[in-house]
Enzyme design. Structure first.
Site, PDB file in Angstrom:
ATOM      1  N   ARG A  83       0.808  -1.215   0.000  1.00 57.90           N
ATOM      2  CA  ARG A  83       0.000   0.000   0.000  1.00 57.90           C
ATOM      3  C   ARG A  83       0.847   1.273   0.000  1.00 57.90           C
ATOM      4  O   ARG A  83       0.317   2.365   0.094  1.00 57.90           O
ATOM      5  CB  ARG A  83      -0.986  -0.028   1.167  1.00 57.90           C
ATOM      6  CG  ARG A  83      -2.056  -1.062   0.920  1.00 57.90           C
ATOM      7  CD  ARG A  83      -2.956  -1.340   2.092  1.00 57.90           C
ATOM      8  NE  ARG A  83      -3.950  -2.327   1.707  1.00 57.90           N
ATOM      9  CZ  ARG A  83      -3.731  -3.634   1.606  1.00 57.90           C
ATOM     10  NH1 ARG A  83      -2.547  -4.138   1.871  1.00 57.90           N
ATOM     11  NH2 ARG A  83      -4.682  -4.471   1.215  1.00 57.90           N
ATOM     12  N   HIS A 122       0.832 -16.703   1.684  1.00 57.08           N
ATOM     13  CA  HIS A 122       0.368 -16.259   0.367  1.00 57.08           C
ATOM     14  C   HIS A 122       1.171 -16.882  -0.765  1.00 57.08           C
ATOM     15  O   HIS A 122       1.120 -16.404  -1.891  1.00 57.08           O
ATOM     16  CB  HIS A 122       0.408 -14.725   0.285  1.00 57.08           C
ATOM     17  CG  HIS A 122      -0.560 -14.067   1.218  1.00 57.08           C
ATOM     18  ND1 HIS A 122      -0.615 -12.712   1.426  1.00 57.08           N
ATOM     19  CD2 HIS A 122      -1.528 -14.589   2.012  1.00 57.08           C
ATOM     20  CE1 HIS A 122      -1.568 -12.435   2.314  1.00 57.08           C
ATOM     21  NE2 HIS A 122      -2.125 -13.553   2.691  1.00 57.08           N
ATOM     22  N   CYS A 176      -1.453 -29.840 -15.562  1.00 49.49           N
ATOM     23  CA  CYS A 176      -0.737 -31.089 -15.246  1.00 49.49           C
ATOM     24  C   CYS A 176       0.078 -30.978 -13.959  1.00 49.49           C
ATOM     25  O   CYS A 176       0.632 -31.963 -13.491  1.00 49.49           O
ATOM     26  CB  CYS A 176       0.161 -31.522 -16.411  1.00 49.49           C
ATOM     27  SG  CYS A 176       1.599 -30.448 -16.666  1.00 49.49           S
ATOM     28  N   CYS A 230       2.308 -24.091 -20.541  1.00 48.19           N
ATOM     29  CA  CYS A 230       3.102 -25.214 -20.051  1.00 48.19           C
ATOM     30  C   CYS A 230       3.765 -25.950 -21.216  1.00 48.19           C
ATOM     31  O   CYS A 230       3.078 -26.419 -22.127  1.00 48.19           O
ATOM     32  CB  CYS A 230       2.197 -26.166 -19.271  1.00 48.19           C
ATOM     33  SG  CYS A 230       3.061 -27.648 -18.727  1.00 48.19           S
ATOM     34  N   ASN A 236       6.018  -1.476  13.279  1.00 47.01           N
ATOM     35  CA  ASN A 236       5.569  -1.013  11.969  1.00 47.01           C
ATOM     36  C   ASN A 236       5.874   0.474  11.839  1.00 47.01           C
ATOM     37  O   ASN A 236       5.886   1.196  12.833  1.00 47.01           O
ATOM     38  CB  ASN A 236       4.053  -1.242  11.826  1.00 47.01           C
ATOM     39  CG  ASN A 236       3.627  -1.444  10.385  1.00 47.01           C
ATOM     40  OD1 ASN A 236       4.075  -2.390   9.741  1.00 47.01           O
ATOM     41  ND2 ASN A 236       2.803  -0.564   9.867  1.00 47.01           N
TER      42      ASN A 236
HETATM   43  P1  NAD Z   1       1.082  -3.757   3.380  1.00 45.55           P
HETATM   44  O1  NAD Z   1       1.767  -3.093   2.232  1.00 45.55           O
HETATM   45  O2  NAD Z   1      -0.398  -3.675   3.455  1.00 45.55           O
HETATM   46  O3  NAD Z   1       1.656  -3.128   4.731  1.00 45.55           O
HETATM   47  C1  NAD Z   1       3.030  -2.959   4.926  1.00 45.55           C
HETATM   48  C2  NAD Z   1       3.210  -2.153   6.192  1.00 45.55           C
HETATM   49  O4  NAD Z   1       4.594  -2.126   6.488  1.00 45.55           O
HETATM   50  C3  NAD Z   1       2.745  -0.701   6.092  1.00 45.55           C
HETATM   51  O5  NAD Z   1       1.881  -0.425   7.172  1.00 45.55           O
HETATM   52  C4  NAD Z   1       4.031   0.123   6.168  1.00 45.55           C
HETATM   53  O6  NAD Z   1       3.867   1.317   6.898  1.00 45.55           O
HETATM   54  C5  NAD Z   1       4.964  -0.807   6.889  1.00 45.55           C
HETATM   55  N1  NAD Z   1       6.369  -0.673   6.540  1.00 45.55           N
HETATM   56  C6  NAD Z   1       6.918  -0.384   5.341  1.00 45.55           C
HETATM   57  N2  NAD Z   1       8.265  -0.437   5.408  1.00 45.55           N
HETATM   58  C7  NAD Z   1       8.559  -0.758   6.703  1.00 45.55           C
HETATM   59  C8  NAD Z   1       9.769  -0.966   7.392  1.00 45.55           C
HETATM   60  N3  NAD Z   1      10.954  -0.861   6.789  1.00 45.55           N
HETATM   61  N4  NAD Z   1       9.704  -1.291   8.714  1.00 45.55           N
HETATM   62  C9  NAD Z   1       8.520  -1.418   9.349  1.00 45.55           C
HETATM   63  N5  NAD Z   1       7.333  -1.208   8.724  1.00 45.55           N
HETATM   64  C10 NAD Z   1       7.357  -0.910   7.416  1.00 45.55           C
HETATM   65  O7  NAD Z   1       1.582  -5.259   3.426  1.00 45.55           O
HETATM   66  P2  NAD Z   1       0.948  -6.562   4.087  1.00 45.55           P
HETATM   67  O8  NAD Z   1       0.264  -6.218   5.352  1.00 45.55           O
HETATM   68  O9  NAD Z   1       2.020  -7.578   4.053  1.00 45.55           O
HETATM   69  O10 NAD Z   1      -0.211  -7.057   3.118  1.00 45.55           O
HETATM   70  C11 NAD Z   1      -0.146  -6.950   1.772  1.00 45.55           C
HETATM   71  C12 NAD Z   1      -0.013  -8.127   0.818  1.00 45.55           C
HETATM   72  O11 NAD Z   1       0.993  -7.770  -0.098  1.00 45.55           O
HETATM   73  C13 NAD Z   1       0.313  -9.483   1.215  1.00 45.55           C
HETATM   74  O12 NAD Z   1      -0.748 -10.236   0.699  1.00 45.55           O
HETATM   75  C14 NAD Z   1       1.600  -9.875   0.435  1.00 45.55           C
HETATM   76  O13 NAD Z   1       1.430 -11.136  -0.167  1.00 45.55           O
HETATM   77  C15 NAD Z   1       1.715  -8.863  -0.632  1.00 45.55           C
HETATM   78  N6  NAD Z   1       3.067  -8.317  -0.937  1.00 45.55           N
HETATM   79  C16 NAD Z   1       4.221  -8.984  -0.656  1.00 45.55           C
HETATM   80  C17 NAD Z   1       5.458  -8.410  -0.906  1.00 45.55           C
HETATM   81  C18 NAD Z   1       6.706  -9.203  -0.624  1.00 45.55           C
HETATM   82  O14 NAD Z   1       6.701 -10.428  -0.769  1.00 45.55           O
HETATM   83  N7  NAD Z   1       7.796  -8.561  -0.199  1.00 45.55           N
HETATM   84  C19 NAD Z   1       5.533  -7.117  -1.403  1.00 45.55           C
HETATM   85  C20 NAD Z   1       4.336  -6.433  -1.685  1.00 45.55           C
HETATM   86  C21 NAD Z   1       3.098  -7.043  -1.452  1.00 45.55           C
END
Ligand code: NAD
Length: 266
Positions: free
Chosen positions: A49, A134, A145, A167, A233
């Site tokens: 986000r 996830h 397959c 595939c 966070n």
């Molecule tokens: P989110 O983006 O909704 O929330 C991330 C939170 O982390 C935010 O509130 C932000 O303020 C905080 N944040 C950012 N950088 C930070 C840091 N360095 N230290 C501490 N806090 C920090 O992410 P979510 O809650 O994981 O949910 C979102 C979905 O996004 C999941 O379903 C996931 O599968 C997917 N996703 C994964 C990745 C990845 O694999 N790295 C990246 C993007 C999205």
């Protein structure tokens, strides 16, 4: 050895707040860590986000769209062609590595991650202690397959000009082993996460907005079973009201500092 933390910036928690988290860690024997995209931003992977996250640059398709609509698959794979090199090049940061230190103490029951980047395992966390709620972006599977391919194989096919690769074994639709919108989470991983959280004596949430269910329900499950909840966070989360301790700061600074402190290294 505990990694040196990233340099603190003015908005990081003070020594007292870090010490409070260290106290929780020291007192616990069955810690569950729930991680979200925020733990990997300091490795160069945008969160969901944030300003460069997929929420603003283009939402992923629903499973229905993806399976039924060629255009949706073309857009999906085109985005993947552009974004996967960054995911492959990303290196674990001090936050991921500090959880390896925590595991070595025997206090870590497991890491439940919403991330699909594989960075916990690359940092050295035992794969059987990492629950990928996830899925993983590094695995691609045929929906017909079931043959499995690596992310790198598929990246090469995309680079070769296959706009939506199929595939090579059966011609079926390929997809990454990640959960798409409209799909349930993998049952076994979800059940294990709930079970671990029920038995935890500390739930530590790191870098998640706690918006996406069912991961966002884990804090409530921990509380109902008598375990404290600590949240690290950079910004507010949807479940802050449930937290016994909230540290507003960066995972790459707070985790190594607090874990190092709990292990008596600072
Ligand atoms: P989110 O983006 O909704 O929330 C991330 C939170 O982390 C935010 O509130 C932000 O303020 C905080 N944040 C950012 N950088 C930070 C840091 N360095 N230290 C501490 N806090 C920090 O992410 P979510 O809650 O994981 O949910 C979102 C979905 O996004 C999941 O379903 C996931 O599968 C997917 N996703 C994964 C990745 C990845 O694999 N790295 C990246 C993007 C999205």
């Amino acid at each position: 050895m505990t990694e040196p933390a990233l340099e603190p910036v003015p908005s990081e928690p003070n020594a007292e707040e870090i010490a409070a988290l260290a106290d929780y860690i020291r007192a616990a024997d069955r810690i569950v860590v729930l991680t979200g995209a925020g733990i990997s931003t300091e490795s160069g992977i945008p969160d969901y986000r944030g300003p460069n996250g997929v929420w603003s640059t283009g939402k992923p398709p629903t499973i229905g769209d993806f399976m039924e609509n060629e255009e949706s698959r073309r857009v999906y794979w085109q985005r993947r062609l552009e974004s996967y090199p960054n995911l492959l090049a990303a290196q674990p940061n001090p936050a991921h590595r500090s959880l390896v230190d925590l595991e070595r103490t025997g206090k870590l029951s497991g890491i439940v991650t919403q991330n699909i980047d594989g960075l916990h395992q690359r940092a050295g966390s035992s794969p059987d202690r990492v629950i990928e709620l996830h899925g993983s972006a590094h695995i691609v599977r045929c929906t017909q397959c079931g043959t499995v391919f690596t992310g790198e194989d598929v990246q090469q096919w995309l680079r070769d000009g296959h706009v939506y690769p199929s595939c090579p074994v059966c011609g079926g639709i390929l997809r990454t082993a990640t959960v798409l919108f409209g799909e349930p989470l993998p049952r076994e991983e979800l059940d294990r996460s709930i079970e671990l959280t029920r038995n935890a004596d500390l739930l530590l949430v790191v870098g998640s907005s706690l918006v996406v269910n069912p991961a966002a329900k884990l804090p409530l499950i921990a509380k109902r079973n008598g375990a404290p909840v600590a949240i690290v966070n950079r910004t507010e989360t949807r479940q802050d009201a449930l937290a016994d301790l909230r540290l507003e700061g960066s995972a790459g600074y707070v985790l190594p500092t607090a874990i190092g402190n709990a292990l008596g290294r600072s």
